[in-house]
Design an enzyme around this catalytic site. Sequence first.
Site, short mmCIF file in Angstrom:
data_model
loop_
_atom_site.label_atom_id
_atom_site.label_comp_id
_atom_site.label_asym_id
_atom_site.label_seq_id
_atom_site.Cartn_x
_atom_site.Cartn_y
_atom_site.Cartn_z
N HIS A 177 0.86 -1.19 0.00
CA HIS A 177 0.00 0.00 0.00
C HIS A 177 0.89 1.23 0.00
O HIS A 177 1.66 1.47 0.93
CB HIS A 177 -0.94 -0.01 1.22
CG HIS A 177 -2.05 -0.99 1.06
ND1 HIS A 177 -2.58 -1.69 2.12
CD2 HIS A 177 -2.73 -1.40 -0.05
CE1 HIS A 177 -3.56 -2.48 1.65
NE2 HIS A 177 -3.66 -2.33 0.36
N GLU A 180 1.70 3.85 2.94
CA GLU A 180 2.15 3.38 4.25
C GLU A 180 3.68 3.51 4.32
O GLU A 180 4.42 2.53 4.35
CB GLU A 180 1.63 1.96 4.47
CG GLU A 180 0.11 1.95 4.50
CD GLU A 180 -0.56 0.57 4.48
OE1 GLU A 180 0.14 -0.45 4.55
OE2 GLU A 180 -1.80 0.53 4.39
N HIS A 302 2.55 -3.59 6.97
CA HIS A 302 1.57 -2.55 6.67
C HIS A 302 1.62 -1.52 7.79
O HIS A 302 2.32 -1.70 8.78
CB HIS A 302 0.16 -3.15 6.61
CG HIS A 302 -0.12 -3.92 5.35
ND1 HIS A 302 -0.91 -3.43 4.35
CD2 HIS A 302 0.30 -5.14 4.93
CE1 HIS A 302 -0.97 -4.31 3.36
NE2 HIS A 302 -0.24 -5.35 3.69
N GLU A 378 1.12 -4.90 11.22
CA GLU A 378 0.62 -3.53 11.01
C GLU A 378 1.41 -2.64 11.95
O GLU A 378 1.24 -2.67 13.16
CB GLU A 378 -0.86 -3.45 11.38
CG GLU A 378 -1.81 -4.05 10.36
CD GLU A 378 -2.29 -3.02 9.34
OE1 GLU A 378 -1.93 -1.83 9.47
OE2 GLU A 378 -3.03 -3.42 8.43
#
Length: 415
Positions: A177, A180, A302, A378
């Site tokens: 992504h 990020e 992420h 994350e």
Amino acid sequence: MIILHLLFCFSLLQSGLAKCVVDDNHSLYNEHKMYHIEGKKEGMDKFMNFLLKNHEIPYHSKTEKGCHMLVAPHLVPIVEDFAKNEGLSTKVVINDYSELIRLEKNNERRKDGFSWTAYYDVDDIHKYLQNMSSQHSEMAQVVVGGQSYEGRQILGLRINTPSDVDKPIMFIESGIHAREWITPATTTYFINELLTSTDPEIVSLRNQFDWHIFPTVNPDGYHYTFTRDRLWRKTRSRSPNGCYGADPNRNWDYNWLNYSSSDNPCDYQVYAGSKPFSEIETRTLSEYISGLENMLGYISFHSDAQTLLLPYSDSVEHVDNYDDLKQIGETSLKYGYAVNQAKYDGPGTAAEILYKASGGSVDWVRNTQGTPLVYVYELRGRYFHWPARRIHEQGDEVTQMMVGLVYEAKNLGYF
Ligand SMILES: *[C@@H]1O[C@H](CO)[C@@H](O)[C@H](O)[C@H]1NC(C)=O
Ligand SMILES: *[C@@H]1O[C@H](CO)[C@@H](O)[C@H](O)[C@H]1NC(C)=O
Ligand SMILES: *[C@@H]1O[C@H](CO)[C@@H](O)[C@H](O)[C@H]1NC(C)=O
């Protein structure tokens, strides 16, 4: 330019698509407010459906605790009114998102050399990888994991110290992504640790595995966040209707399009692509992965839910080694916590802690490759911002998380 742009917006509005990201030199997000909204499920669902269907929302994220949403100034009254009518509570958590972007632009981006006190565009990251492969040629080499729509390569570094035996592969994928940013920065930090640390635990981490590490697997999208739209998330492929990009973490060929995915090419966040592996990035990277034998671990970075996730991302059913994955994950988080006392949620499945999402890389890897140790970390941050001068904090944390992961995996006999 500006007139053309206005005309473009206008024609979109005429055609019933109220989709015009306020974008004068690139979605500067002037006076965009980050909202936190919560309330009863029914009202929340109605609210989200209404907004996402009728308006351009560059960022939204929904959990059981409510949703975050970035709201353009002209939408503020609409959001406030709709929320009020549904009995939802609203709170502005960032008053002007553009300030974060301005701060980054002025102080946190750099072009020369390489460091972990600034953010760098994809070419600079690639140069860094090239440099490391020549500085440490006895153990490191640049590898090409795939291609991008705009003709970039997906470059990684393979770190494999000389050995008589084949070592298990550890794979790291980050930056899928685009927005990020902390993930490529943390990943290159980890590369630097592997290559240069003299700490015996990290030296052992380096020596025990054949590492394949890809800091930025969505290079076009990442470049676009540097030059145009800081909140871009997708690839940059062009759909026949003129909209750009697909979410490369919804595009893998496993339960494609089932959860948290959109079939609308103009969806700003989660358009899953025209078919599984429609995106050259995911297609070529999956081919690279399929060519690897003996892959023990696949780790995807992420941000910024500060959570450790286990497969599968779209199911509450547990994989056969779930208990091991949980135990290894807990040790990993414990090691990470020791560095800065930053507490992560999990480990658990995305379906249980965040929300169900299909078509992600880790699910495909687990399903088709049978890779035993599959995780999504994350990392931390505040709506994709993390101060550049503090990259080292997350770099050290993640390095220790990897040490803990490997320690517990060995304990449980995984290698
Ligand atoms: C947009 O940014 C680029 C690079 O910073 C600059 O050269 C260009 O003039 C800007 N365009 C507008 C319309 O402000
Ligand atoms: C390559 O890396 C070395 C060692 O970190 C550094 O001293 C040198 O400046 C780098 N060269 C380039 C061209 O970035
Ligand atoms: C896809 O989602 C639906 C519910 O939305 C569910 O009933 C179905 O089992 C899912 N399919 C797969 C393959 O997970």
